[in-house]
Write a protein that holds these residues in place. Sequence first.
Motif, short mmCIF file in Angstrom:
data_model
loop_
_atom_site.label_atom_id
_atom_site.label_comp_id
_atom_site.label_asym_id
_atom_site.label_seq_id
_atom_site.Cartn_x
_atom_site.Cartn_y
_atom_site.Cartn_z
N ASN A 69 3.54 6.31 10.02
CA ASN A 69 2.85 5.70 8.89
C ASN A 69 2.38 4.30 9.28
OD1 ASN A 69 3.72 7.96 7.25
ND2 ASN A 69 5.71 6.95 7.09
N ALA A 70 1.75 3.62 8.33
CA ALA A 70 1.36 2.23 8.56
C ALA A 70 2.61 1.40 8.83
CB ALA A 70 0.60 1.68 7.36
N LYS A 71 2.48 0.45 9.73
CA LYS A 71 3.63 -0.41 10.07
C LYS A 71 3.85 -1.50 9.02
CE LYS A 71 3.77 0.27 15.08
NZ LYS A 71 2.91 1.44 15.11
N GLN A 72 2.78 -2.02 8.45
CA GLN A 72 2.93 -3.05 7.43
C GLN A 72 3.34 -2.41 6.10
OE1 GLN A 72 -0.13 -6.44 7.65
NE2 GLN A 72 -1.30 -4.65 8.33
N ARG A 73 3.98 -3.20 5.26
CA ARG A 73 4.35 -2.74 3.93
C ARG A 73 3.46 -3.40 2.88
NH1 ARG A 73 9.41 -0.44 2.51
NH2 ARG A 73 10.18 0.74 4.30
N MET A 74 3.07 -2.63 1.88
CA MET A 74 2.48 -3.21 0.68
C MET A 74 3.62 -3.80 -0.15
SD MET A 74 -0.37 -0.23 -0.08
CE MET A 74 0.62 1.13 0.59
N THR A 75 3.31 -4.78 -0.99
CA THR A 75 4.36 -5.50 -1.71
C THR A 75 3.97 -5.73 -3.16
OG1 THR A 75 3.47 -7.72 -1.28
CG2 THR A 75 4.91 -6.77 0.42
N LEU A 76 4.98 -6.09 -3.96
CA LEU A 76 4.72 -6.66 -5.27
C LEU A 76 4.21 -8.09 -5.07
CD1 LEU A 76 7.88 -5.43 -7.21
CD2 LEU A 76 5.59 -4.43 -7.24
N THR A 77 3.71 -8.71 -6.13
CA THR A 77 3.15 -10.07 -5.99
C THR A 77 4.23 -11.09 -5.66
OG1 THR A 77 3.29 -10.30 -8.39
CG2 THR A 77 1.16 -9.63 -7.47
N ASP A 78 5.52 -10.76 -5.89
CA ASP A 78 6.59 -11.70 -5.53
C ASP A 78 7.10 -11.48 -4.11
OD1 ASP A 78 8.07 -9.37 -5.68
OD2 ASP A 78 9.35 -10.02 -7.33
N GLY A 79 6.44 -10.58 -3.37
CA GLY A 79 6.81 -10.33 -1.99
C GLY A 79 7.76 -9.17 -1.78
N THR A 80 8.26 -8.54 -2.86
CA THR A 80 9.16 -7.39 -2.72
C THR A 80 8.43 -6.24 -2.04
OG1 THR A 80 10.34 -8.00 -4.74
CG2 THR A 80 10.59 -5.73 -3.97
N GLU A 81 9.01 -5.73 -0.96
CA GLU A 81 8.36 -4.65 -0.22
C GLU A 81 8.48 -3.33 -0.99
OE1 GLU A 81 9.90 -4.44 3.75
OE2 GLU A 81 8.58 -6.06 4.43
N LEU A 82 7.40 -2.55 -0.93
CA LEU A 82 7.36 -1.24 -1.59
C LEU A 82 7.53 -0.13 -0.56
CD1 LEU A 82 4.29 -2.00 -3.84
CD2 LEU A 82 6.62 -1.63 -4.67
N THR A 83 8.18 0.95 -0.97
CA THR A 83 8.28 2.14 -0.13
C THR A 83 7.23 3.14 -0.60
OG1 THR A 83 10.67 1.82 0.12
CG2 THR A 83 9.79 3.99 0.66
N PRO A 84 6.20 3.40 0.20
CA PRO A 84 5.16 4.33 -0.24
C PRO A 84 5.63 5.77 -0.17
CG PRO A 84 4.68 3.54 1.97
CD PRO A 84 5.92 2.82 1.52
N ALA A 85 5.37 6.54 -1.22
CA ALA A 85 5.76 7.95 -1.25
C ALA A 85 5.13 8.70 -0.08
CB ALA A 85 5.34 8.58 -2.57
N LEU A 86 5.99 9.34 0.70
CA LEU A 86 5.55 10.09 1.89
C LEU A 86 4.66 9.24 2.80
CD1 LEU A 86 4.95 13.67 0.46
CD2 LEU A 86 6.91 12.82 1.74
N GLY A 87 4.91 7.93 2.80
CA GLY A 87 4.16 7.05 3.67
C GLY A 87 2.73 6.81 3.24
N ILE A 88 2.40 7.13 1.98
CA ILE A 88 1.02 7.01 1.52
C ILE A 88 0.91 6.03 0.35
CG2 ILE A 88 -0.92 8.24 0.47
CD1 ILE A 88 -0.18 10.65 2.17
N GLY A 89 1.53 6.34 -0.78
CA GLY A 89 1.46 5.44 -1.94
C GLY A 89 0.06 5.34 -2.51
N ALA A 90 -0.40 6.41 -3.14
CA ALA A 90 -1.81 6.47 -3.55
C ALA A 90 -2.03 6.48 -5.05
CB ALA A 90 -2.49 7.70 -2.93
N PHE A 91 -0.99 6.26 -5.86
CA PHE A 91 -1.25 5.93 -7.26
C PHE A 91 -1.61 4.45 -7.30
CE2 PHE A 91 1.87 9.36 -8.99
CZ PHE A 91 0.91 10.33 -8.81
N ALA A 92 -2.71 4.13 -6.68
CA ALA A 92 -3.13 2.75 -6.51
C ALA A 92 -4.64 2.72 -6.30
CB ALA A 92 -2.44 2.11 -5.30
N GLU A 93 -5.24 1.62 -6.70
CA GLU A 93 -6.69 1.50 -6.50
C GLU A 93 -7.05 1.48 -5.02
OE1 GLU A 93 -7.78 -0.99 -10.57
OE2 GLU A 93 -7.00 -2.06 -8.81
N LYS A 94 -6.14 0.94 -4.19
CA LYS A 94 -6.33 0.95 -2.74
C LYS A 94 -4.96 1.10 -2.09
CE LYS A 94 -10.41 -2.03 -3.00
NZ LYS A 94 -11.06 -3.30 -2.60
N THR A 95 -4.94 1.69 -0.91
CA THR A 95 -3.68 1.85 -0.21
C THR A 95 -3.86 1.64 1.28
OG1 THR A 95 -1.71 3.24 -0.01
CG2 THR A 95 -3.84 4.36 0.17
#
Length: 361
Positions: free
Chosen positions: A112-138
């Motif tokens: 999967n991608a090596k970088q993590r997407m985060t919340l605005t406070d910096g909390t790292e998110l775990t993307p479902a199956l390495g994708i996380g696509a209930f989002a405007e962009k991923t």
Amino acid sequence: MPQEVRAVIARAKGEPVETVTIVVPDPGPGEVVVEVQACGVCHTDLHYREGGISDDFPFLLGHEAAGVVESVGEGVTEVAPGDFVVLNWRAVCGRCRACTRGRPWYCFDTHNAKQRMTLTDGTELTPALGIGAFAEKTLVAAGQCTKVDPAASPAAAGLLGCGVMAGLGAAVNTGGVGRGDSVAVIGCGGVGCAAVAGAKLAGAGRIIAVDIDDDKLALARTLGATHTVNSRTQDPVEAVRELTGGHGADVVIEAVGRPETYQQAFYARDLAGTVVLVGVPTPEMKVELPLLDVFGRGGALKSSWYGDCLPSRDFPVLIDLHLQGRLPLDAFVTGTVGLDGVEEAFARMHRGDVLRTVVEL
């Protein structure tokens, strides 16, 4: 420059999902940012919310998606900005023992991608199956993007990202269904109905759909089932045998993932026939079968990982077949919602009255 977008997360086990703002970083080497256009609501997303996959909360949900490549990182050659892509959760490595033996659909080191997407406070998110696509962009690895014909609707195309590919591939790739074969599919939810459609696409002569819900059986008929069996009122093993001249089906696909339905599949197949398990069991489940029956009935007992698909090979072909009118992907889209409708989609899933609700962005 990192971007802030709306997305759906599961913050804690069993709690309702939330629509929040997340931060998507610029793509690094081998990474891609995709503008998501549609994403199916899969049972796996619900399993993440319920803590059934891991406890690495918060999760960025969604994985059955299609969209347009917005930007690419260094070294990316597979796709380019503007490409219409379907996302997948098995980006093959090309180096493991499966890949080097010419079986990349079994890749043992997908990434999967090596970088993590985060919340605005910096909390790292775990993307479902390495994708996380209930989002405007991923943000995903480039190998998780497969370019397909943009004439397909994103809602239909994205379903290849998980459930439809799993079921269809269980029939075509794992089960090896051929022209004139008899096929039984036990469990006619989204994956099972996709197996029915796959069996039809492969030219099966007799396709028997088995379920306890008459509505699901009716839908299976529209996708190619020639016969249906309601296992609340009929013994499915005896019914399948009766419909196949007393022999059993050449290929039986178990799309439920329970010991009792697996046993039904085992005994509903013909001698030297094939059983394919594509339904996902839970860790505590066990199957007991007389070893003499395993030996005496011959054939093959197989498990299907993601329909044993190779996205770069299978997705473009299946989209082309869909556009030719030979694979009705649109039939799997029961309804659509926005990002704020994911919890509602989970409720419909519990009621069992949908194949797929799709989040459209």
